[in-house]
Design an enzyme around this catalytic site. Structure first.
Site, PDB file in Angstrom:
ATOM      1  CE  LYS A 118      50.469  44.830  86.578  1.00  0.00           C
ATOM      2  NZ  LYS A 118      49.503  44.446  87.636  1.00  0.00           N
TER       3      LYS A 118
HETATM    4  C1  LIG Z   1      49.873  43.722  88.744  1.00  0.00           C
HETATM    5  C2  LIG Z   1      48.924  43.731  89.889  1.00  0.00           C
HETATM    6  C3  LIG Z   1      49.298  43.234  91.161  1.00  0.00           C
HETATM    7  C4  LIG Z   1      50.634  42.570  91.417  1.00  0.00           C
HETATM    8  O1  LIG Z   1      51.722  43.459  91.329  1.00  0.00           O
HETATM    9  P1  LIG Z   1      53.222  42.887  91.196  1.00  0.00           P
HETATM   10  O2  LIG Z   1      54.070  44.080  90.946  1.00  0.00           O
HETATM   11  O3  LIG Z   1      53.210  41.938  90.025  1.00  0.00           O
HETATM   12  O4  LIG Z   1      53.555  42.193  92.463  1.00  0.00           O
HETATM   13  C5  LIG Z   1      48.374  43.333  92.200  1.00  0.00           C
HETATM   14  N1  LIG Z   1      47.156  43.873  91.998  1.00  0.00           N
HETATM   15  C6  LIG Z   1      46.759  44.353  90.803  1.00  0.00           C
HETATM   16  C7  LIG Z   1      45.389  44.916  90.658  1.00  0.00           C
HETATM   17  C8  LIG Z   1      47.628  44.311  89.701  1.00  0.00           C
HETATM   18  O5  LIG Z   1      47.228  44.781  88.514  1.00  0.00           O
END
Ligand SMILES: *Cc1c(COP(=O)(O)O)cnc(C)c1O
Length: 468
Positions: A114
């Site tokens: 993220k």
């Molecule tokens: C946010 C997240 C996901 C999921 O990603 P999306 O874009 O919501 O599908 C998977 N793994 C981790 C570690 C995350 O922080």
């Protein structure tokens, strides 16, 4: 030419990038998508083979922001963001078997993918707000990764106050400290005496009626309904594919999926010209998308809490962006479909032909907790490499669904294992050390306000603490 954005439900104004950045949901309830997807030729993509991550990011992102952000300013933001990552390659590829790879997306400040988008989002917001002489309030709910990445991404923003709600006592200590130890007068952590859903509901209600905010303030969303997040994530698909021989050689991805934001970025990369042969939707036991893709039955079930909390969702908002294309971008038809899907009363099915179109590219697979742990152990035994549990779900799905062993299979490594102590311990491993920049995390001072799960109390707190 300036990029325009349209709503998936066809009944909201067309917006520029900067308005989309500040908007969140469209006024008709839909999500914004680019009106025209930028296309790159094979020759053009091939010519990018030797670019650094930051240089490539500029090529991929610029068409989406054109008209709102000038090329030099974008370059400055990108350079600043990605030079702050803890690995020179930014998004290095790690080989775990013959023709099988993990794309490490956890070298950013909060150790999850993220950061790639939220670091950019903070810079983009400040750039646009400075020019418009506006200030905004970010409000979000988190069960872990989003909150810390949003706080790190916006802590230096002059025109943003940020309020992140997390369920009191229900996020891991590392995750909590990654939020509560960040310094800055514009950062506010609220621990809600309730669960994540209650926190999320309060955020939704606040976006719906923003009268509690002081002055001319507006709320801005930092979840992946914000297009700027998806856009920034497209880059690492290009980067990893180029490193493994694209565009001459096709590639396949397995993506640990929650809200469908990360995998939608992979779908965008394909539309832009990258030869992506297969995209695997890897879910935990919150498997609404897997049931839908495999059985053509869309049925929302209650949320289950798992050892992969960042994939714990009942509904995947960004899936609407894919449905929009499957419905040939017919906003009215999609508005009808979404009304049915959101009613949560019936099981909804699509025209088989629409689902068949999706299945040309997408496969899906659901992985329970025991198999997640086994996969962590399996990969460690085979390679000495410790996966975080979310990434392990991706690797398991990759191995189960792979169509062509000659095509490189790349699983997105979405987080560092140090963030997920419960899973690491259940798998029988010692906790890895915190990376250098977080080494003193457990000794830093925390700042957090504990509030009851009552909307008026939370809103009063936000109004009181905005831009003092
Ligand atoms: C946010 C997240 C996901 C999921 O990603 P999306 O874009 O919501 O599908 C998977 N793994 C981790 C570690 C995350 O922080």
């Amino acid at each position: 030419m300036a990029m325009k954005y349209i709503s998936t439900r066809g009944n909201a104004p067309e917006l520029t990038f900067e308005d989309v950045l500040l908007t969140g949901l469209a006024s008709d309830g839909g999500l914004y998508v680019p009106k025209e997807v930028p296309q790159f030729t094979k020759e053009e993509i091939a010519s990018w083979r030797d670019l650094s991550y930051a240089e490539l990011a500029h090529k991929v992102i610029y068409p989406f922001v054109e008209g709102s952000v000038d090329s030099d300013s974008l370059k400055k933001m990108i350079d600043e963001v990605y030079s702050g990552f803890g690995h020179k390659a930014v998004a290095p590829v790690q080989q775990i078997d013959h023709n099988e790879y993990v794309l490490e997306l956890f070298h950013g400040p909060t150790l999850a993918f993220k950061d790639f988008a939220l670091q950019m989002l903070g810079r983009l917001l400040d750039y646009v707000l400075e020019r418009r002489h506006e200030k905004v309030v970010i409000m979000g709910a988190t069960s872990g990764d989003t909150g810390s990445a949003a706080i790190e991404g916006t802590k230096a923003c002059k025109n943003v106050d940020i309020f992140i709600l997390h369920p009191h006592g229900k996020v891991s200590e590392v995750q909590r400290r990654q939020m509560t130890t960040v310094e800055g007068d514009n950062i506010h952590n609220i621990a809600i005496e309730g669960n994540f859903d209650q926190a999320q509901d309060m955020v939704k209600a606040s976006f719906g009626d923003q009268a509690f905010l002081r002055g001319e303030r507006k709320l801005v969303a930092v979840n992946s309904i914000n297009w700027a997040r998806i856009m920034s994530q497209i880059v690492y698909y290009f980067y990893s594919a180029l490193n493994l021989g694209a565009p001459e050689r096709p590639v396949a991805y397995s993506v640990p999926t929650g809200n469908f934001g990360d995998i939608f970025a992979g779908y965008m990369a394909k539309k832009m010209g990258l030869p992506v042969e297969q995209l695997i939707i890897a879910t935990n036991s919150n498997d609404v998308l897997h049931r839908f893709m495999s059985q053509n039955q869309y049925e929302v079930r209650p949320l289950k809490h798992t050892i992969t909390p960042s994939m714990d969702i009942a509904v995947s908002s960004n899936f609407e962006r894919l449905l929009f294309d499957l419905y040939d971008r017919d906003g009215a038809a999609l508005a009808d479909l979404m009304a049915k899907m959101n009613a949560k009363e019936d099981i909804v099915s699509l025209d088989e032909s629409k689902l068949a179109k999706a299945r040309e590219l997408f496969d899906s697979y659901a992985v329970n907790e025991d198999v997640t742990i086994e996969t962590m152990q399996e990969v460690y035994n085979e390679t000495g490499y410790l996966l975080d549990p979310h990434t392990a779900i991706g690797v398991k799905a990759a191995r189960a669904c792979r169509r062509n062993p000659r095509i490189p299979m790349i699983t997105l490594g979405t987080a560092h294992p140090v963030k997920f102590e419960e899973a690491v311990q259940r798998a029988g491993f010692d906790m890895p050390a915190l990376p250098h920049h977080l080494a003193d995390l457990m000794d830093r001072d925390e700042r957090v306000s504990v509030l009851p799960a009552e909307l008026d109390k939370v809103q009063a707190f936000i109004a009181e603490n905005t831009f003092k």
